[in-house]
Write a protein that holds these residues in place. Structure first.
Motif, mmCIF file in Angstrom:
data_model
loop_
_atom_site.group_PDB
_atom_site.id
_atom_site.type_symbol
_atom_site.label_atom_id
_atom_site.label_comp_id
_atom_site.label_asym_id
_atom_site.label_seq_id
_atom_site.Cartn_x
_atom_site.Cartn_y
_atom_site.Cartn_z
ATOM 1 N N LEU A 1 0.818 -1.221 0.000
ATOM 2 C CA LEU A 1 0.000 0.000 0.000
ATOM 3 C C LEU A 1 0.852 1.271 0.000
ATOM 4 C CD1 LEU A 1 -3.007 -0.859 2.339
ATOM 5 C CD2 LEU A 1 -3.136 -0.142 -0.047
ATOM 6 N N ASP A 2 2.058 1.185 0.562
ATOM 7 C CA ASP A 2 2.957 2.356 0.521
ATOM 8 C C ASP A 2 3.188 2.768 -0.926
ATOM 9 O OD1 ASP A 2 3.247 2.344 3.243
ATOM 10 O OD2 ASP A 2 5.224 1.374 3.245
ATOM 11 N N GLU B 1 -0.023 4.161 -2.557
ATOM 12 C CA GLU B 1 -0.244 5.561 -2.171
ATOM 13 C C GLU B 1 0.709 6.490 -2.928
ATOM 14 O OE1 GLU B 1 -0.027 5.250 2.136
ATOM 15 O OE2 GLU B 1 -1.913 4.120 2.095
ATOM 16 N N GLN B 2 1.915 6.026 -3.106
ATOM 17 C CA GLN B 2 2.936 6.834 -3.806
ATOM 18 C C GLN B 2 2.574 7.042 -5.281
ATOM 19 O OE1 GLN B 2 6.651 4.903 -2.886
ATOM 20 N NE2 GLN B 2 7.615 5.833 -4.672
ATOM 21 N N GLY C 1 -0.519 6.423 -6.633
ATOM 22 C CA GLY C 1 -1.915 6.811 -6.815
ATOM 23 C C GLY C 1 -2.722 5.805 -7.612
ATOM 24 N N HIS D 1 -3.931 1.313 -7.704
ATOM 25 C CA HIS D 1 -3.773 -0.040 -7.164
ATOM 26 C C HIS D 1 -2.999 -0.925 -8.133
ATOM 27 C CE1 HIS D 1 -6.213 0.600 -3.615
ATOM 28 N NE2 HIS D 1 -5.828 -0.610 -3.243
ATOM 29 N N TYR E 1 -6.721 -3.043 1.224
ATOM 30 C CA TYR E 1 -6.405 -3.170 -0.202
ATOM 31 C C TYR E 1 -7.719 -3.300 -0.980
ATOM 32 C CZ TYR E 1 -2.850 -3.764 -3.725
ATOM 33 O OH TYR E 1 -1.998 -3.534 -4.777
#
Ligand code: UTP
Length: 408
Positions: A132-133, A136-137, A139, A141, A168
């Motif tokens: 998920l890091d 998020e970085q 933008g 999935h 997730y």
């Protein structure tokens, strides 16, 4: 499969005894056994006579690694390229979670293990958090494929659903089951675990891509335009998954596979090391590393076989498709296998009593033409959980997680 077909199949391999109790089984049990026979590859059993031997190796020479200093110099361009690839959906992740985790000794799938101290922190949760890091970085999935086995599929799926995939997006998660291999006595005779079930175990992590193909999951890979798959082990709670810098480096170097490696802590550390074998990328297992190889030095006076693999590889899909139908080396491993005694009761043996048959992901590397050996910082990416205590354990992983600022 019908009874007659099953009988024909098992007879071809001298395994008729698996149908000995067939008539006494319930309708459901009969169905399950016929299905198991249909899905089982009995051909591996012929190798039992070869026993647990070392596979033949070619000429081993050192392979150059991309070290931390070089990666630091090119970090920005690698990361930029990898980030772009991830944003374009060209990379997927594959969690190898089909293993039995026998050393850890839990009845549940390894990923369900709670490593928290003051709160619940599950192994699966840590891995998803790491992924998920990156989500998020960038933008967006990333497709996550989860390989389970017949032995742990249901528990894994229901646990992750119950935990809402730890944040997730469920639409990006696909489960598939790996194939099973029969387990046998030392003469290659399949053990029965119960009257209606053969003893079988997951066929090793080397079967991940062929299992993915057989399960029809490659269609999703193709439809999504995924060109690279980052496979990773369930038990390393620190590793960075879908790491943009690693992805960019492997793609820009035009390699068929990238392998994350760590500098060994000691010459005899129990990790497989990267090398060339007859000029092609390969891995020497720690128990195959001779004293001579352990002491060999490169041109700079550094140990020549010093980079251990952490089971985090980035494979190019088109290269995997070229090798998927090729036969992989089979590893025969002595194990304790539950079996049915003459009284028809299941016995859990105290000592090894036969063989398990596995293929290993590290053998796939040798089947490919090029490999980027990519060094990562050991303390930041390597915390495997194999045992409850001691080396590579829940305890050692907890200490490393805390060192990296993870609250437990
Ligand atoms: P290990 O070699 O540590 O095996 O797996 P294991 O079964 O998990 O544990 P032990 O040896 O019984 O204690 C390394 C990785 O490969 C996966 C595991 O889930 C882990 O992520 N694996 C292993 C599979 O996915 N399938 C297999 O058949 C074997």
């Amino acid at each position: 499969m019908k009874y007659e077909e099953a009988l024909k199949k098992v007879s071809e391999y001298g395994q008729e005894h698996v149908l000995e109790y067939f008539q006494s089984l319930s309708e459901n049990e009969k169905k399950a056994l016929l299905q198991q026979i249909e899905q089982t590859d009995f051909s591996v059993l012929a190798k039992a006579c070869e026993g647990e031997k070392e596979l033949m190796r070619g000429v081993i020479t050192p392979i150059p690694a991309m070290k931390l200093s070089e990666i630091a110099e090119k970090k920005d361009s690698f990361t930029e390229y990898g980030t772009q690839m991830l944003r374009e959906g060209r990379v997927g992740a594959v969690l190898l979670a089909g293993g039995m985790g026998t050393r850890l000794g839990s009845d549940n799938p390894k990923g369900m293990y709670n490593i928290g101290l003051t709160k619940e922190v599950y192994i699966f949760e840590r891995l998803i958090r790491n992924l998920l890091d990156v989500v998020e970085q960038i933008g967006k999935h990333i497709h996550l494929f989860v390989m389970t086995s017949e032995k742990n599929h249901e528990k894994t799926v229901s646990f992750l659903k119950e935990k809402k995939f730890f944040g997730y997006d469920e639409n990006y998660v696909t489960f598939f089951m790996q194939d099973m291999a029969p387990a046998s006595d030392y003469n290659g005779k399949v053990y029965m675990e119960t009257k209606g079930l053969m003893s079988a175990s997951p066929n090793g992590n080397g079967g991940w891509f062929s299992s993915m193909k057989r399960a029809g999951v490659l269609d999703i890979v193709h439809k999504a335009g995924i060109e690279y798959l980052n496979i990773f082990a369930v038990d390393n709670v620190l590793q960075r998954i879908a790491d943009p810098c690693f992805i960019g480096a492997t793609a820009l170097k035009n390699c068929a596979v990238g392998a994350k490696v760590i500098k060994k802590a000691a010459p005899d550390e129990k990790v497989g090391v990267m090398c060339l074998e007859d000029g092609r990328p390969s891995i020497v297992e720690y128990y195959e590393l001779t004293k001579e190889l352990m002491e060999a030095k490169d041109a700079n006076g550094e140990p020549a076989y010093n980079y251990g693999v952490i089971l985090n590889y980035l494979f190019r899909v088109k290269d995997l498709e070229e090798i998927v139908s090729k036969e992989m080396p089979l590893h025969i491993v002595e194990k304790k296998i539950p079996y049915l005694n003459e009284a028809g009761e299941t016995v859990k043996p105290e000592a090894p009593n036969g063989y398990k048959y596995e293929s290993l992901v590290l053998d796939m590397i040798h089947m490919l033409d090029s490999c980027l050996v990519f060094e990562v910082v050991r303390e930041k990416e390597f915390a495997p959980i194999k045992n409850p205590t001691g080396v590579d354990s829940v305890e050692s992983a907890r200490a490393l997680l805390q060192l990296n600022g993870v609250e437990l």
